[in-house]
Design a protein around this motif. Structure first.
Motif, PDB file in Angstrom:
ATOM      1  N   GLY A   1       0.988   9.293   9.278  1.00  0.00           N
ATOM      2  CA  GLY A   1       0.173   8.362  10.045  1.00  0.00           C
ATOM      3  C   GLY A   1      -0.333   7.205   9.206  1.00  0.00           C
ATOM      4  N   GLN A   2      -0.724   7.493   7.969  1.00  0.00           N
ATOM      5  CA  GLN A   2      -1.217   6.447   7.079  1.00  0.00           C
ATOM      6  C   GLN A   2      -0.134   5.418   6.782  1.00  0.00           C
ATOM      7  N   ALA A   3       1.105   5.897   6.601  1.00  0.00           N
ATOM      8  CA  ALA A   3       2.206   4.979   6.313  1.00  0.00           C
ATOM      9  C   ALA A   3       2.489   4.073   7.501  1.00  0.00           C
ATOM     10  N   PHE A   4       2.526   4.650   8.709  1.00  0.00           N
ATOM     11  CA  PHE A   4       2.778   3.842   9.899  1.00  0.00           C
ATOM     12  C   PHE A   4       1.636   2.851  10.142  1.00  0.00           C
TER      13      PHE A   4
ATOM     14  N   GLY B   1       0.617  -4.344  -1.507  1.00  0.00           N
ATOM     15  CA  GLY B   1       1.884  -4.269  -2.214  1.00  0.00           C
ATOM     16  C   GLY B   1       3.071  -4.083  -1.305  1.00  0.00           C
ATOM     17  N   PRO B   2       4.117  -3.430  -1.826  1.00  0.00           N
ATOM     18  CA  PRO B   2       5.351  -3.228  -1.068  1.00  0.00           C
ATOM     19  C   PRO B   2       5.155  -2.337   0.156  1.00  0.00           C
ATOM     20  N   ARG B   3       6.139  -2.361   1.027  1.00  0.00           N
ATOM     21  CA  ARG B   3       6.134  -1.519   2.218  1.00  0.00           C
ATOM     22  C   ARG B   3       6.018  -0.043   1.825  1.00  0.00           C
ATOM     23  N   PRO B   4       5.133   0.709   2.486  1.00  0.00           N
ATOM     24  CA  PRO B   4       5.034   2.144   2.205  1.00  0.00           C
ATOM     25  C   PRO B   4       6.356   2.841   2.527  1.00  0.00           C
ATOM     26  N   SER B   5       6.714   3.830   1.742  1.00  0.00           N
ATOM     27  CA  SER B   5       7.955   4.577   1.949  1.00  0.00           C
ATOM     28  C   SER B   5       7.761   5.620   3.040  1.00  0.00           C
TER      29      SER B   5
END
Length: 199
Positions: A123-126, A106-110
């Motif tokens: 870390g998960q988002a990066f 889906g969309p880019r993580p915030s």
């Protein structure tokens, strides 16, 4: 209501019998609506930073794309979606022939939400972003190919920008890497050059 007028309830309304908007025209309408409707101030009545204002306007565009999708009417649009970043030359231009795009979710993580959550969320988002790209939108053409698009909102004068204040004279553009990535995604679907959508 005039033809192609804004619909305050969400989405874009058209007068009966008006010709259907093209995909680019629809994205333009959405960007213009969101640029006008998103508040430039926060809950404390202070000017939002350029980054916060841009994020809010992009979120508005995503919501309006979803509203349009629910109508089932043309043009067919896709909201923000992640793809594995295509191969690029050192100057950011696409390596051709381009490969078929590989969706990654889906969309880019915030990142702001990740930092607010703390711990492993950052870390998960990066990790989710690394090696991927996230076009703001795509137009699904009649032949199934896609024209990818990026919304760009100039920051109004007087809003906090980095360590200074916006002069209101800067026009944001895609970087060579961003333009090349989105162009390559389009080439990989059988189309081509990505669009920059301004309000």
């Amino acid at each position: 209501m005039t033809a192609n007028a804004a619909n305050p309830a969400g989405g874009i309304a058209q007068a009966p019998g008006a010709p259907a908007l093209t995909g680019e025209e629809m994205l333009q309408k959405i960007a213009t609506e969101c640029d006008a409707s998103v508040s430039p101030t926060n809950s404390k009545n202070k000017k939002k930073s350029c980054m916060a204002l841009g994020t809010d306007k992009h979120n508005c565009c995503e919501e309006k794309i979803r509203d349009h999708q629910k109508t089932g009417k043309p043009p067919e649009l896709e909201g923000e979606k992640g793809y594995k970043r295509p191969a690029l030359h050192d100057d950011g231009s696409p390596v051709l022939p381009a490969q078929v795009p590989t969706p990654v979710g889906g969309p880019r993580p915030s990142l702001s939400a990740a930092f607010a959550a703390g711990g492993s969320a950052v870390g998960q988002a990066f990790n989710a972003i690394r090696g991927n790209c996230y076009p703001d939108a795509a137009i699904i053409n009649s032949d199934g190919s896609k024209t990818f698009a990026d919304f760009k909102f100039p920051c109004p004068k007087g809003h906090p920008s980095g360590k200074g204040t916006s002069t209101g004279t800067s026009t944001p553009v895609m970087s060579p890497k961003q333009q090349g990535s989105y162009d390559a995604l389009g080439y990989g679907t059988g189309n081509g050059t990505a669009l920059t959508i301004y309000p």
